[in-house]
Structure formats: C-alpha cells, structure tokens
Design an enzyme around this catalytic site. Structure first.
Site, mmCIF file in Angstrom:
data_model
loop_
_atom_site.group_PDB
_atom_site.id
_atom_site.type_symbol
_atom_site.label_atom_id
_atom_site.label_comp_id
_atom_site.label_asym_id
_atom_site.label_seq_id
_atom_site.Cartn_x
_atom_site.Cartn_y
_atom_site.Cartn_z
ATOM 1 C CE LYS A 34 -17.440 -8.122 8.076
ATOM 2 N NZ LYS A 34 -16.676 -8.549 9.176
ATOM 3 C CD GLU A 74 -9.121 -6.177 -0.074
ATOM 4 O OE1 GLU A 74 -8.470 -6.996 0.461
ATOM 5 O OE2 GLU A 74 -9.175 -5.047 0.660
ATOM 6 C CE LYS A 94 -20.862 -10.333 7.427
ATOM 7 N NZ LYS A 94 -20.110 -10.711 8.649
ATOM 8 C CB SER A 145 -28.017 -9.262 10.961
ATOM 9 O OG SER A 145 -27.404 -8.134 10.634
#
Length: 336
Positions: free
Chosen positions: A203, A240, A255, A281
């Site tokens: 992320k 990660e 993301k 978004s």
C-alpha cells in the site's frame, strides 16, 4: 510484374477482424466474479450523501447500503468492502468507535450479512484512520508519531469485533509492521479461524487517495509516508509480501492498482495465494472527470482499465464501478 514475396506471410491482424474473433482469442477475460465493491456507510444520515470528487459514489445510509449489497449480488459481484464513517463527535485519539461493537462499521457488517447472508463475501476495512481525531491509521506516541505496537493492540480488538459482527474477510490496511500476524492470532483466539485475512501488502503513499479522504471524512493533517510505502520502491513490496505470507495472509493486495501495475505483476508471479488490486478513488475520479469533459469514452475506459489490472495479474479487483461493470459484463452483452 508484381512481386508478392515482399508481403508478410504472418498477419496478426487476421485474428482481429471481427468482434467475435477478438472475443474468441482474448487472452484476458474480465468477469463479474472478479469484482469487489468498496462501499461507505455514514452514521447518523437519513439520505445518501454524494461524494463530490467521486460522481456516482455516496456515503450510504444503512438502508441504502443494504440495497447496494443486493444490487451487487444480482449483478454477480463477489464481494463488498465496507468502510464506516462515524459522527465527528465520536472520533478520538484512540479511534474507539472502531472497536465499539455498536460502532457504524460493525452495525453495517451485521446489516449486510442479514440482507444477503453468504451470497456476497462481506469484507471490512481494518484501520483506525476513519475513527481517529488526528486522521492517522494508528495510535500516536508522545511525539506525535504513529506507535506501531500500540496500534497493533487496537487492530487486534478491531479484528475481533468485526468478526463477532459476522464479517467473512478482514482487510488490515494500516501498513503497521506485524499487523497480519497479530490480526490472525486475535481471530484464532476467539474461535474465528474461518475469517480470512486480506493483507494490504503493498500500500503506497499515493497522491491518488485524495477523493477517498472526503469519502471517509478524514481528519488527517500531514501525510502517511512513515508507514505507507514509497512510490519509488518495488523490492520493498516483495519483502512486505514475504512477511505477510509468513504471518498467515490468505490473500494479498496491491494498492493503488493503475500506477503500480509492475508491482502487481511481480507479486502475482511470486505467490500461489489470490492477489487483489484496488482501483482507488483518484483513478476513479480521473476517468469520470475526463469523461465529463468529453475527452474520453467513459464506458470503454472503465472496462479497459479493469482489463489492464486483471491482465497484470489481479484475481480480484476492488473498484467503485464493480456493480456497473458487472452488469455490463453479463452474458449477452456485445462482443468487443
């Protein structure tokens, strides 16, 4: 006399001649079951609240959220990712509304499960940013920095109340070190071994989150660069990934999706668990804004962007167009 030897024998265009031909040889197929609908539910409202930067997306009431869940099921969408938006007066430094069994997210989980049961995979955002008065994804220390380990304790509590509410999948999204392992242990401790963990593995600290912050009524000042990943790094994502898998992640996610397709492809090549990508978004807002200006063809751009994400390796795509796209992908729609 014409020499024909100079003309090509191999003609890839032969396989592009008609819509049905193109459909038959397509290497990537987008299906409604690939899609997950992110949805916001706001406490204390009697009508849906439009999100100005995301035309067509709203902060739902409890009633309209239930209707959106039913529409998603009818369209063939596989999942719904729920985000709670509490009343401002309930925000505090520890984000206690996020662990209140009667908090808006837990109420929404119960509502959706009561409405659609197991026909939709009900997922929940497991993070504190919607509930803290400072807008960060964790607990702050005396110097105003996010305290990783104190935050993990809060995540464990969140996982348990969300599981008790009936969620199928929790999505720890705060990018705290060790979050997947702590959440897994917390779930197992209360006998919720069947609740899956969707790890927000990669992320990134992205400029494309802006509209989302309006959507959740974020109180954030500053940024999240000390815990979300740097856009310049790819190998870091693989580290990660290894940690999340070791800690028990059932699924992993990248993301944002569009600006990080290289990361998505590398992650997808490296694992044998399902890989998700979140079309966020800002990606949504850009296409909607350009289409409103008449600069692009909206419907085609939506499906092209989703197809690109799947082609890069996503098995599941979180997108605000999930229900609409699924309806357009239904059997009987025209070939490309």
């Amino acid at each position: 006399m014409t020499s024909y030897g100079s003309f090509p024998g191999a003609r890839p265009r032969r396989l592009r001649t008609t819509p049905v031909m193109r459909r038959m040889v397509a290497e990537t197929r987008l299906h409604p079951a690939d899609l997950i609908l992110p949805a916001f539910v706001r406490e204390g409202v009697s009508e849906p609240v439009p999100i100005s930067a995301m035309p067509g997306v709203v902060q739902h009431t409890r009633d309209t959220l239930r209707k959106a869940a039913v529409e998603a099921v009818e369209a063939g969408v596989s999942g719904i990712m729920l985000f709670g938006v509490p009343e401002d007066t309930k925000k505090d430094a520890l984000g206690t509304a996020g662990t209140d069994p009667d908090g808006i997210l837990q109420v929404a989980i119960r509502d959706v499960r009561a409405e659609v049961g197991d026909e939709l995979v009900v997922m929940s955002d497991l993070c504190l940013d919607e509930y803290t008065d400072h807008g960060h994804c964790g607990v702050l220390d005396a110097e105003g920095r996010v305290d990783n380990d104190a935050t993990l304790e809060r995540y464990a509590e969140m996982a348990q109340v969300q599981a008790d509410a009936g969620v199928h999948v929790v999505g720890p999204s705060g990018m705290m070190d060790g979050q997947v392992g702590v959440v897994r242990d917390a779930l197992d401790t209360i006998g919720k071994e069947d609740v899956a963990v969707l790890a927000y593995t990669a992320k990134y600290a992205s400029a494309f989150y802006g509209p989302f912050r309006e959507a959740v009524g974020s109180s954030l000042k500053g940024d999240r660069k000390t815990y979300q990943q740097d856009a310049a790094n790819l190998r870091e994502s693989m580290r990660e990934l290894a940690l999340d898998l070791e800690e028990g992640a059932d699924m992993v996610m990248v993301k944002p999706a569009g600006p990080y397709l290289d990361v998505l492809a590398k992650v997808a090549d490296a694992v044998d668990v399902p890989v998700a990508a979140y079309q966020i978004s800002g990606e949504y807002a850009m296409i909607e804004a350009a289409a409103e200006k008449g600069w692009i063809e909206r419907d085609k751009a939506i499906l092209e962007s989703l197809t690109g994400i799947k082609r890069a390796g996503a098995r599941m795509i979180l997108t605000y167009w999930a229900t609409e796209a699924a309806q357009r992908l239904a059997p009987g729609t025209a070939a490309r």
